[in-house]
Design an enzyme around this catalytic site. Structure first.
Site, PDB file in Angstrom:
ATOM      1  N   GLY A   1      18.266  35.665  -0.571  1.00 31.96           N
ATOM      2  CA  GLY A   1      19.532  36.857  -0.977  1.00 31.96           C
ATOM      3  C   GLY A   1      20.891  36.414  -0.199  1.00 31.96           C
TER       4      GLY A   1
ATOM      5  N   SER B   1      22.158  36.334   3.723  1.00 30.56           N
ATOM      6  CA  SER B   1      21.527  36.595   5.149  1.00 30.56           C
ATOM      7  C   SER B   1      22.456  37.321   5.712  1.00 30.56           C
ATOM      8  CB  SER B   1      21.423  35.067   5.496  1.00 30.56           C
ATOM      9  OG  SER B   1      22.715  34.307   5.688  1.00 30.56           O
TER      10      SER B   1
ATOM     11  N   CYS C   1      14.820  30.507   1.868  1.00 25.30           N
ATOM     12  CA  CYS C   1      16.428  30.431   1.631  1.00 25.30           C
ATOM     13  C   CYS C   1      17.064  31.500   2.706  1.00 25.30           C
ATOM     14  CB  CYS C   1      16.688  30.675   0.139  1.00 25.30           C
ATOM     15  SG  CYS C   1      18.460  30.133   0.015  1.00 25.30           S
TER      16      CYS C   1
ATOM     17  N   ARG D   1      24.454  27.136   6.823  1.00 25.75           N
ATOM     18  CA  ARG D   1      24.360  27.839   5.548  1.00 25.75           C
ATOM     19  C   ARG D   1      25.134  27.098   4.304  1.00 25.75           C
ATOM     20  NH1 ARG D   1      26.912  33.299   5.911  1.00 25.75           N
ATOM     21  NH2 ARG D   1      26.143  33.603   3.845  1.00 25.75           N
TER      22      ARG D   1
ATOM     23  N   ILE E   1      19.303  27.123  -4.199  1.00 28.80           N
ATOM     24  CA  ILE E   1      20.519  27.873  -4.878  1.00 28.80           C
ATOM     25  C   ILE E   1      21.242  28.050  -3.648  1.00 28.80           C
ATOM     26  CG2 ILE E   1      21.226  30.105  -6.002  1.00 28.80           C
ATOM     27  CD1 ILE E   1      18.290  30.121  -7.184  1.00 28.80           C
TER      28      ILE E   1
ATOM     29  N   HIS F   1      13.624  27.919  -3.205  1.00 37.20           N
ATOM     30  CA  HIS F   1      12.943  29.333  -3.778  1.00 37.20           C
ATOM     31  C   HIS F   1      11.822  29.017  -4.442  1.00 37.20           C
ATOM     32  CE1 HIS F   1      16.342  32.015  -3.140  1.00 37.20           C
ATOM     33  NE2 HIS F   1      16.988  30.914  -3.184  1.00 37.20           N
TER      34      HIS F   1
ATOM     35  N   GLU G   1       9.318  31.054  -5.047  1.00 30.56           N
ATOM     36  CA  GLU G   1       9.190  32.119  -5.957  1.00 30.56           C
ATOM     37  C   GLU G   1       9.552  32.119  -7.360  1.00 30.56           C
ATOM     38  OE1 GLU G   1      11.405  32.048  -3.688  1.00 30.56           O
ATOM     39  OE2 GLU G   1      13.019  33.021  -4.256  1.00 30.56           O
TER      40      GLU G   1
HETATM   41  N1  GLN Z   1      23.814  31.304   0.439  1.00 36.31           N
HETATM   42  C1  GLN Z   1      22.914  32.546   1.047  1.00 36.31           C
HETATM   43  C2  GLN Z   1      22.963  32.971   2.444  1.00 36.31           C
HETATM   44  O1  GLN Z   1      23.656  32.015   3.351  1.00 36.31           O
HETATM   45  C3  GLN Z   1      21.507  32.199   0.886  1.00 36.31           C
HETATM   46  C4  GLN Z   1      21.270  31.891  -0.836  1.00 36.31           C
HETATM   47  C5  GLN Z   1      19.880  32.154  -1.238  1.00 36.31           C
HETATM   48  O2  GLN Z   1      19.063  32.655  -0.447  1.00 36.31           O
HETATM   49  N2  GLN Z   1      19.657  31.700  -2.224  1.00 36.31           N
HETATM   50  O3  GLN Z   1      22.899  33.953   2.812  1.00 36.31           O
END
Ligand code: GLN
Length: 205
Positions: free
Chosen positions: A54, A56, A86, A113, A141, A177, A179
Site C-alpha cells: 500500500g 508505507s 512491499c 522506497r 509495483i 506482491h 498476493e
Molecule cells: N511505493 C510504496 C511505498 O513506498 C510501496 C508500493 C507498494 O506497496 N506496492 O510505500
C-alpha cells in the site's frame, strides 16, 4: 485447531492477501480463519500475520495511531510468523531511509522506497526463491529494494543482484506482491511451512 491469520487492514491490498491466505491454508493442509486487523486488540489473538503493500507512510502512521504497532512487534518477539510485502516490508524494516515512515524494526534490513521506479515501471518476473522448486511469478509495483541486510538475515531471492525477499527469524519480507498471483507458495513458505509454524497448534485430526 484452527489458526487465526490476521491481515493488517489499515490500508492497502487487504482482500487479495485474505484470498491468498485462504488458498495457501487449503494447499498446505492447515485450517485458518482470516481476520482483518483494524484496531488494537486483534493481533494478540493471531497465530499468523500478514502486512500488505500500500503506502508505507500511511500504514506506519495508522499503525501507531491505532496502537497496533506495538502489538505487531510483540507478535514477532513471540516468534510468530509475519509475512510483510512491499510497503509492509518497508514498515517492518529497521530503516526505510525516509523519516515519514516510522518503521517497526522487526526485520533487520535497510530498504530504499520506490527503487524499482514509478507505477509505469511495474513488472512481473520469474524469480528463483530459496525453498521453492520452480520460479515464482513476482509482481513488482513501485517496489522497494533491500539495500542492506543485517547479520542473521537470510536472502531468499535476488533480482538483478539485489535482494528482494528475505527471512529474519519469524519474518519473511518481499519487495514484490505474492498476493497478486494465484500462486500461494510464498504465503505457504512464510506462514505454513516454516520451522516456526511447526510449533503452532497442530491441525485437528
Ligand atoms: N511505493 C510504496 C511505498 O513506498 C510501496 C508500493 C507498494 O506497496 N506496492 O510505500
Amino acid at each position: 485447531m484452527t489458526l487465526r491469520a490476521g491481515v493488517v487492514a489499515v490500508q492497502g491490498d487487504v482482500s487479495e492477501h485474505a484470498d491468498a491466505l485462504r488458498r495457501a491454508s487449503e494447499e498446505y493442509g492447515r485450517e485458518a480463519k482470516v481476520v482483518e486487523v483494524r484496531t488494537e486488540g486483534t493481533v494478540p489473538d493471531c497465530d499468523l500475520l500478514v502486512m500488505p503493500g500500500g503506502e508505507s507512510t500511511t500504514i506506519s502512521r495508522l499503525l501507531r495511531d491505532e496502537g497496533i504497532a506495538e502489538e505487531i512487534v510483540a507478535h514477532v518477539e513471540a516468534a510468530k510468523p509475519l509475512l510483510a510485502t512491499c510497503a509492509g516490508l518497508i514498515v517492518a524494516a529497521t530503516d526505510a531511509g525516509d523519516d515519514r515512515v516510522e518503521t517497526l524494526g522487526v526485520a533487520d534490513v535497510t530498504v530504499e522506497r520506490n527503487a524499482f521506479g514509478r507505477q509505469k515501471d511495474s513488472f512481473e518476473a520469474p524469480l528463483d526463491v530459496a525453498g521453492l522448486d520452480d520460479p515464482f511469478p513476482a509482481v513488482f509495483i513501485r517496489a522497494p529494494v533491500i539495500a542492506d541486510v543485517g547479520e542473521g538475515v537470510e536472502v531468499l531471492a535476488e533480482w538483478n543482484g539485489r535482494p528482494v525477499a528475505v527471512r529474519d527469524g519469524p519474518v519473511v519480507g518481499t519487495s514484490f506482491h505474492p498476493e497478486l498471483t494465484p500462486d500461494s507458495r510464498i504465503h505457504g513458505l512464510a506462514l505454513f511451512e516454516s520451522e516456526l509454524a511447526e510449533r503452532l497448534p497442530a491441525p485437528d485430526q
